[in-house]
Design a protein around this motif. Structure first.
Motif, PDB file in Angstrom:
ATOM      1  N   SER A  12       0.835  -1.209   0.000  1.00  0.00           N
ATOM      2  CA  SER A  12       0.000   0.000   0.000  1.00  0.00           C
ATOM      3  C   SER A  12       0.867   1.255   0.000  1.00  0.00           C
ATOM      4  O   SER A  12       0.547   2.250  -0.666  1.00  0.00           O
ATOM      5  CB  SER A  12      -0.941   0.020   1.203  1.00  0.00           C
ATOM      6  OG  SER A  12      -1.873  -1.027   1.103  1.00  0.00           O
ATOM      7  N   ARG A  13       1.971   1.217   0.715  1.00  0.00           N
ATOM      8  CA  ARG A  13       2.870   2.371   0.729  1.00  0.00           C
ATOM      9  C   ARG A  13       3.508   2.586  -0.632  1.00  0.00           C
ATOM     10  O   ARG A  13       3.659   3.716  -1.094  1.00  0.00           O
ATOM     11  CB  ARG A  13       3.941   2.218   1.805  1.00  0.00           C
ATOM     12  CG  ARG A  13       3.360   2.301   3.198  1.00  0.00           C
ATOM     13  CD  ARG A  13       4.432   2.241   4.257  1.00  0.00           C
ATOM     14  NE  ARG A  13       3.799   1.855   5.504  1.00  0.00           N
ATOM     15  CZ  ARG A  13       4.283   0.985   6.359  1.00  0.00           C
ATOM     16  NH1 ARG A  13       5.453   0.416   6.146  1.00  0.00           N
ATOM     17  NH2 ARG A  13       3.628   0.685   7.454  1.00  0.00           N
ATOM     18  N   GLY A  28      -8.017  12.142   0.574  1.00  0.00           N
ATOM     19  CA  GLY A  28      -9.231  11.700  -0.122  1.00  0.00           C
ATOM     20  C   GLY A  28      -8.962  11.215  -1.528  1.00  0.00           C
ATOM     21  O   GLY A  28      -9.546  10.221  -1.981  1.00  0.00           O
ATOM     22  N   ASP A  29      -8.071  11.915  -2.250  1.00  0.00           N
ATOM     23  CA  ASP A  29      -7.705  11.484  -3.603  1.00  0.00           C
ATOM     24  C   ASP A  29      -7.038  10.110  -3.569  1.00  0.00           C
ATOM     25  O   ASP A  29      -7.335   9.238  -4.394  1.00  0.00           O
ATOM     26  CB  ASP A  29      -6.735  12.483  -4.251  1.00  0.00           C
ATOM     27  CG  ASP A  29      -7.369  13.822  -4.557  1.00  0.00           C
ATOM     28  OD1 ASP A  29      -8.596  13.879  -4.777  1.00  0.00           O
ATOM     29  OD2 ASP A  29      -6.624  14.825  -4.572  1.00  0.00           O
ATOM     30  N   ILE A  30      -6.144   9.923  -2.623  1.00  0.00           N
ATOM     31  CA  ILE A  30      -5.436   8.641  -2.502  1.00  0.00           C
ATOM     32  C   ILE A  30      -6.424   7.535  -2.141  1.00  0.00           C
ATOM     33  O   ILE A  30      -6.389   6.450  -2.731  1.00  0.00           O
ATOM     34  CB  ILE A  30      -4.298   8.745  -1.465  1.00  0.00           C
ATOM     35  CG1 ILE A  30      -3.245   9.746  -1.954  1.00  0.00           C
ATOM     36  CG2 ILE A  30      -3.672   7.376  -1.201  1.00  0.00           C
ATOM     37  CD1 ILE A  30      -2.227  10.148  -0.902  1.00  0.00           C
ATOM     38  N   ARG A  35      -8.743   2.835  -3.369  1.00  0.00           N
ATOM     39  CA  ARG A  35      -9.877   2.158  -2.723  1.00  0.00           C
ATOM     40  C   ARG A  35      -9.473   1.559  -1.377  1.00  0.00           C
ATOM     41  O   ARG A  35      -9.759   0.407  -1.067  1.00  0.00           O
ATOM     42  CB  ARG A  35     -10.465   1.104  -3.644  1.00  0.00           C
ATOM     43  CG  ARG A  35     -11.009   1.741  -4.888  1.00  0.00           C
ATOM     44  CD  ARG A  35     -11.644   0.814  -5.811  1.00  0.00           C
ATOM     45  NE  ARG A  35     -12.031   1.603  -6.982  1.00  0.00           N
ATOM     46  CZ  ARG A  35     -12.858   1.192  -7.878  1.00  0.00           C
ATOM     47  NH1 ARG A  35     -13.391   0.015  -7.796  1.00  0.00           N
ATOM     48  NH2 ARG A  35     -13.161   1.960  -8.894  1.00  0.00           N
ATOM     49  N   LEU A  36      -8.785   2.397  -0.620  1.00  0.00           N
ATOM     50  CA  LEU A  36      -8.382   2.038   0.737  1.00  0.00           C
ATOM     51  C   LEU A  36      -9.169   2.911   1.705  1.00  0.00           C
ATOM     52  O   LEU A  36      -9.491   4.049   1.386  1.00  0.00           O
ATOM     53  CB  LEU A  36      -6.890   2.303   0.946  1.00  0.00           C
ATOM     54  CG  LEU A  36      -5.901   1.404   0.226  1.00  0.00           C
ATOM     55  CD1 LEU A  36      -4.484   1.940   0.399  1.00  0.00           C
ATOM     56  CD2 LEU A  36      -5.996  -0.011   0.737  1.00  0.00           C
ATOM     57  N   PRO A  37      -9.458   2.404   2.893  1.00  0.00           N
ATOM     58  CA  PRO A  37     -10.160   3.235   3.877  1.00  0.00           C
ATOM     59  C   PRO A  37      -9.277   4.395   4.359  1.00  0.00           C
ATOM     60  O   PRO A  37      -8.048   4.277   4.421  1.00  0.00           O
ATOM     61  CB  PRO A  37     -10.485   2.272   5.011  1.00  0.00           C
ATOM     62  CG  PRO A  37      -9.634   1.079   4.801  1.00  0.00           C
ATOM     63  CD  PRO A  37      -9.223   1.047   3.362  1.00  0.00           C
ATOM     64  N   GLN A  38      -9.912   5.497   4.701  1.00  0.00           N
ATOM     65  CA  GLN A  38      -9.188   6.699   5.130  1.00  0.00           C
ATOM     66  C   GLN A  38      -8.226   6.441   6.273  1.00  0.00           C
ATOM     67  O   GLN A  38      -7.081   6.894   6.224  1.00  0.00           O
ATOM     68  CB  GLN A  38     -10.195   7.808   5.475  1.00  0.00           C
ATOM     69  CG  GLN A  38      -9.549   9.143   5.814  1.00  0.00           C
ATOM     70  CD  GLN A  38      -9.140   9.244   7.274  1.00  0.00           C
ATOM     71  OE1 GLN A  38      -9.796   8.691   8.155  1.00  0.00           O
ATOM     72  NE2 GLN A  38      -8.037   9.929   7.519  1.00  0.00           N
ATOM     73  N   PRO A  39      -8.617   5.686   7.324  1.00  0.00           N
ATOM     74  CA  PRO A  39      -7.647   5.448   8.413  1.00  0.00           C
ATOM     75  C   PRO A  39      -6.384   4.727   7.934  1.00  0.00           C
ATOM     76  O   PRO A  39      -5.284   5.023   8.400  1.00  0.00           O
ATOM     77  CB  PRO A  39      -8.423   4.596   9.413  1.00  0.00           C
ATOM     78  CG  PRO A  39      -9.855   4.898   9.133  1.00  0.00           C
ATOM     79  CD  PRO A  39      -9.938   5.128   7.649  1.00  0.00           C
ATOM     80  N   SER A  40      -6.551   3.827   6.987  1.00  0.00           N
ATOM     81  CA  SER A  40      -5.398   3.093   6.459  1.00  0.00           C
ATOM     82  C   SER A  40      -4.476   4.024   5.672  1.00  0.00           C
ATOM     83  O   SER A  40      -3.252   4.005   5.841  1.00  0.00           O
ATOM     84  CB  SER A  40      -5.885   1.947   5.572  1.00  0.00           C
ATOM     85  OG  SER A  40      -4.802   1.244   5.031  1.00  0.00           O
ATOM     86  N   VAL A  41      -5.070   4.862   4.816  1.00  0.00           N
ATOM     87  CA  VAL A  41      -4.273   5.817   4.036  1.00  0.00           C
ATOM     88  C   VAL A  41      -3.527   6.753   4.983  1.00  0.00           C
ATOM     89  O   VAL A  41      -2.325   6.999   4.827  1.00  0.00           O
ATOM     90  CB  VAL A  41      -5.162   6.608   3.053  1.00  0.00           C
ATOM     91  CG1 VAL A  41      -4.386   7.748   2.411  1.00  0.00           C
ATOM     92  CG2 VAL A  41      -5.731   5.685   1.988  1.00  0.00           C
ATOM     93  N   SER A  42      -4.227   7.268   5.984  1.00  0.00           N
ATOM     94  CA  SER A  42      -3.596   8.187   6.936  1.00  0.00           C
ATOM     95  C   SER A  42      -2.449   7.524   7.681  1.00  0.00           C
ATOM     96  O   SER A  42      -1.399   8.133   7.900  1.00  0.00           O
ATOM     97  CB  SER A  42      -4.634   8.719   7.920  1.00  0.00           C
ATOM     98  OG  SER A  42      -5.549   9.546   7.250  1.00  0.00           O
ATOM     99  N   LYS A  43      -2.642   6.279   8.068  1.00  0.00           N
ATOM    100  CA  LYS A  43      -1.587   5.539   8.780  1.00  0.00           C
ATOM    101  C   LYS A  43      -0.347   5.387   7.903  1.00  0.00           C
ATOM    102  O   LYS A  43       0.783   5.648   8.329  1.00  0.00           O
ATOM    103  CB  LYS A  43      -2.114   4.170   9.202  1.00  0.00           C
ATOM    104  CG  LYS A  43      -1.088   3.289   9.879  1.00  0.00           C
ATOM    105  CD  LYS A  43      -1.636   1.908  10.132  1.00  0.00           C
ATOM    106  CE  LYS A  43      -0.566   0.917   9.775  1.00  0.00           C
ATOM    107  NZ  LYS A  43      -1.003  -0.383   9.418  1.00  0.00           N
TER     108      LYS A  43
END
Length: 111
Positions: A12-13, A28-30, A35-43
């Motif tokens: 994912s990284r 949000g764009d990422i 198609r990853l959940p926001q908490p995952s993207v933020s992490k």
């Protein structure tokens, strides 16, 4: 702290870094593109930011992320002495593919 290679080994990284290589993006764009959940993207962005791979700036209510080139330049410099081990193999593969699947000569217009 994770090593540089452990950080970018996570799929994912790597996907996030690939997106950011083209342009800066919001969380949000990422989220939307991967198609990853926001908490995952933020992490993942937090890990990448703490490791120095990305930086952010605020634009109105959005936080935009972009690549920081320095860590990639350091990795490139570290990898330079090892390129000779695969460069010959890549060249050989290219020659093999050219023999197996030669490009057809095109008739018609010359450019």
């Amino acid at each position: 702290m994770e090593s540089t290679f452990a950080i970018i080994a996570e799929p994912s990284r790597r996907a996030i870094l690939s997106l950011l290589a083209a342009s800066e993006l919001s969380v949000g764009d990422i989220e939307e593109r991967l198609r990853l959940p926001q908490p995952s993207v933020s992490k993942h962005l937090r890990v990448l930011r703490e490791a120095g791979f990305v930086e952010s700036r605020t634009n109105a209510q959005w936080r935009l992320y972009r690549i920081r080139p320095e860590p990639f330049m350091e990795m490139d410099a570290w990898l330079a002495p090892f390129r000779r081990y695969w460069a010959a193999h890549v060249d050989a593969l290219e020659r093999h593919l050219a023999r197996v699947n030669p490009r057809p000569h095109r008739k018609g217009k010359k450019i």
